[in-house]
Design a protein around this motif. Structure first.
Motif, short mmCIF file in Angstrom:
data_model
loop_
_atom_site.label_atom_id
_atom_site.label_comp_id
_atom_site.label_asym_id
_atom_site.label_seq_id
_atom_site.Cartn_x
_atom_site.Cartn_y
_atom_site.Cartn_z
N GLU A 52 0.85 -1.18 0.00
CA GLU A 52 0.00 0.00 0.00
C GLU A 52 0.89 1.24 0.00
O GLU A 52 1.62 1.50 0.96
CB GLU A 52 -0.91 0.01 1.22
CG GLU A 52 -1.94 1.13 1.19
CD GLU A 52 -2.92 1.07 2.34
OE1 GLU A 52 -3.78 1.97 2.42
OE2 GLU A 52 -2.82 0.14 3.17
N ASP A 86 -2.02 5.46 -0.75
CA ASP A 86 -3.43 5.10 -0.94
C ASP A 86 -3.68 4.30 -2.23
O ASP A 86 -4.81 4.29 -2.75
CB ASP A 86 -4.33 6.35 -0.93
CG ASP A 86 -4.27 7.09 0.39
OD1 ASP A 86 -4.21 6.41 1.44
OD2 ASP A 86 -4.25 8.33 0.39
N THR A 87 -2.66 3.68 -2.76
CA THR A 87 -2.82 2.78 -3.90
C THR A 87 -2.16 1.44 -3.56
O THR A 87 -1.35 1.35 -2.63
CB THR A 87 -2.16 3.35 -5.17
OG1 THR A 87 -0.73 3.41 -4.98
CG2 THR A 87 -2.69 4.73 -5.50
N TYR A 88 -2.53 0.42 -4.31
CA TYR A 88 -1.93 -0.90 -4.13
C TYR A 88 -1.11 -1.24 -5.36
O TYR A 88 -1.64 -1.36 -6.47
CB TYR A 88 -3.01 -1.97 -3.91
CG TYR A 88 -3.66 -1.88 -2.56
CD1 TYR A 88 -3.10 -2.52 -1.46
CD2 TYR A 88 -4.84 -1.15 -2.38
CE1 TYR A 88 -3.69 -2.44 -0.21
CE2 TYR A 88 -5.43 -1.06 -1.13
CZ TYR A 88 -4.85 -1.70 -0.05
OH TYR A 88 -5.43 -1.60 1.19
N SER A 142 -9.67 -0.09 -2.82
CA SER A 142 -9.73 1.12 -1.99
C SER A 142 -10.89 1.07 -1.01
O SER A 142 -10.98 1.90 -0.11
CB SER A 142 -9.85 2.36 -2.87
OG SER A 142 -11.00 2.27 -3.70
N LYS A 167 -11.78 -0.07 1.78
CA LYS A 167 -11.35 -0.66 3.04
C LYS A 167 -12.38 -0.33 4.12
O LYS A 167 -13.00 0.72 4.08
CB LYS A 167 -9.97 -0.13 3.43
CG LYS A 167 -8.86 -0.50 2.44
CD LYS A 167 -7.52 0.02 2.87
CE LYS A 167 -7.47 1.53 2.82
NZ LYS A 167 -6.17 2.10 3.17
#
Length: 556
Positions: free
Chosen positions: A109, A112-114, A145, A147
């Motif tokens: 992560e 805020d991106t994977y 996103s 979560k």
């Protein structure tokens, strides 16, 4: 049969706990006070849970609450005694077998991106065209996103043979695309690299000790022998260990049949056992150097320590972690498991290398580390002195590379990784891994790129000056210090150009390593390291000095 409501399930759980407690009291009051205390406290625990369930302002989740309490209980013992609820059983099986069903990637992560930070060679993901740095947006229509509903690792895993649809932005592109990938059974390799790195010198990197470790190492040895290997470097650095039986089998590859390898001693006497080499040695005479560092633990320490005790290998690197504890797995109700520390292990010289005493605690609750002054002396086969506790001390120490706070900040804020992504998007090809390096112009390109990023760094001196300044503001008698503090701030203010210049060598090394991995994965990163790694260079140097090599093992 009608389904029970969540509330009735909770009430059933409380009733069951209470029933267990009553049974415990009846069963254990006669044998002695200790069993009575256990039963009494189980009854208290059930009562607490019952009161919470009845009167707490919000709904009580029984699974979560019990898991939290079990984790807190086990934390008071040692970090290796662990409870696995049913929904974490797959992770446990992956750890012990080295297998899982999925596509073979690890996500990180970042901002805020994977993004894909690691990809297995020959994995379904690699076959589908994914690479390190690619951004995963969604799996089967579920956005990562979202979560906490979306757990990336669980979304990616599934039964082998099933398809998943992954929405991805390929590194260097802006338009998402959807890729269909077939899940497969992915085998996590123990031997992640093996090869001839210098004429006659083989190198094997062993990263784990799951169920196939000894078999993989044996196969690698056979291949290297066919390729002309006369000497071997076995790299156990960063290896956290694993199955004790695999450590015994690996030692057996280098030791004669019937050699004592390791013994375990714990509270349950019938579980105490001595493990011996059961088979003829595959390589009883092969000159051997083993690399270790402070993250070599457990099974890797058994292999390194046993080879040292028999004067079978020269150890190079840094002192190992110091985990001399043995765990066994116990099955619990409702498909749950518990891994519990049951014994300490002792290698042939008689020493136990456990570094931390979890039974006795400091006032702050932290475990007590063994002091060097408490170490006992033991002897190897050739009467070389070795000590217990605190890990395995190498025969040749190679100083660990120090890392500046600036380079640590670069890594924590993912600047090294992100620049490797940027670099690859602008360079379709690079030289072979072993030949790759950044020149001055390319390093300056990184410096220019970094200044455009949202990178923040504050030196330790700056942090201390801020603290002093705040203290001065609260005390009028120190008001006259402010002008001096302002001058200090100007003098010690973080200057990015200064930091980038001072630590150019360290930063270039990190960049090269990360960039090579993006192009050539794990294999390439290892090939790049052979000419730069201080411990590998020391091992190659020692192999060229046969008299020195032999004298170390002889204790002269």
């Amino acid at each position: 049969m009608p389904q029970k409501s969540p509330k009735s399930i909770k009430n059933w759980l409380i009733a069951s706990l209470s029933g267990i407690s009553i049974i415990c009291i009846l069963a254990f009051s006669s044998p002695g006070d200790r069993f009575f205390e256990i039963a009494k406290n189980l009854d208290i625990y059930a009562s607490v849970f019952k009161e919470l369930n009845k009167f707490y302002v919000d709904e009580v989740n029984p699974n979560q609450a019990v898991k939290t309490s079990i984790d807190a209980l086990l934390k008071s013992f040692d970090p290796y005694t662990v409870f696995y609820p049913e929904d974490e059983l797959e992770d446990f099986l992956t750890m012990t077998t080295g297998k899982y069903q999925g596509i073979g990637i690890i996500l990180a992560e970042i901002n805020d991106t994977y993004r894909i930070s690691f990809i297995e060679e020959n994995s379904p993901a690699l076959k589908a065209g994914l690479g390190i740095g690619d951004q995963i947006l969604s799996v089967n229509g579920i956005a990562l996103s979202d979560k906490p509903e979306a757990d990336p690792s669980k979304l990616l895993r599934g039964q082998a043979g099933t398809k998943i649809l992954v929405k991805v932005i390929k590194n260097g592109q802006t338009t998402p695309q959807e890729i269909s990938i077939n899940r497969e059974t992915v085998q996590i390799k123990n031997v992640v690299y093996s090869g001839i790195i210098q004429p006659g010198v083989g190198y094997i990197l062993l990263e784990d000790f799951n169920a196939s470790a000894a078999k993989e190492l044996k196969n690698a040895l056979q291949s290297l022998k066919q390729a002309g290997m006369k000497k071997l470097i076995l790299d156990l650095r960063e290896n956290p260990g694993g199955l004790l039986t695999q450590a015994v089998d690996i030692c057996n590859l280098f030791l004669p049949k019937d050699s004592e390898v390791v013994s375990t001693r714990g509270k349950v006497e019938e579980w105490n056992k001595t493990y011996n080499a059961l088979n003829p040695s595959m390589e009883p005479e092969l000159p051997l150097i083993i690399l270790i560092n402070n993250h070599s633990a457990s099974a890797s320490e058994i292999v390194a320590g046993v080879m040292q005790d028999y004067d079978r290998a020269v150890l190079i690197g840094q002192k190992s972690f110091g985990k001399g504890l043995v765990q066994v797995t116990r099955d619990l109700p409702f498909r749950t498991k518990m891994k519990i520390t049951t014994a300490k292990y002792y290698i042939p010289s008689g020493r136990c290398i456990q570094a931390i005493d979890y039974q006795h605690r400091n006032p702050d609750g932290s475990a007590v580390a063994l002091k060097d002054s408490n170490s006992k002396t033991f002897y190897t086969k050739n009467h070389r002195k070795v000590v217990d506790g605190g890990g395995i001390t190498p025969d040749i120490t190679v100083d660990k590379l120090t890392t500046s706070s600036f380079t640590i900040a670069l890594q924590k804020q993912h600047m090294i990784f992100l620049y490797a992504c940027y670099f690859r998007s602008n360079h379709p090809n690079i030289p072979p891994a072993k030949d790759f390096s950044l020149n001055t112009t390319e390093y300056q390109a990184f410096c220019t790129w970094l200044k455009k990023q949202n990178f923040k760094f504050e030196s330790q001196i700056e942090k201390q000056l801020h603290i002093i300044s705040e203290l001065a503001k609260k005390d009028k008698s120190y008001a006259n210090m402010e002008p001096s503090l302002q001058n200090f701030r100007k003098e010690w203010a973080s200057n990015m150009d200064r930091e980038l210049s001072a630590y150019q060598s360290d930063i270039s090394t990190l960049l090269e390593q990360e960039i090579v991995q993006h192009y050539y994965l794990q294999k390439g990163m290892n090939e790049w390291s052979f000419s730069k790694d201080p411990s590998i260079r020391e091992a190659l140097k020692l192999f060229e000095q046969n008299n020195r090599f032999q004298s170390i093992l002889a204790g002269k």
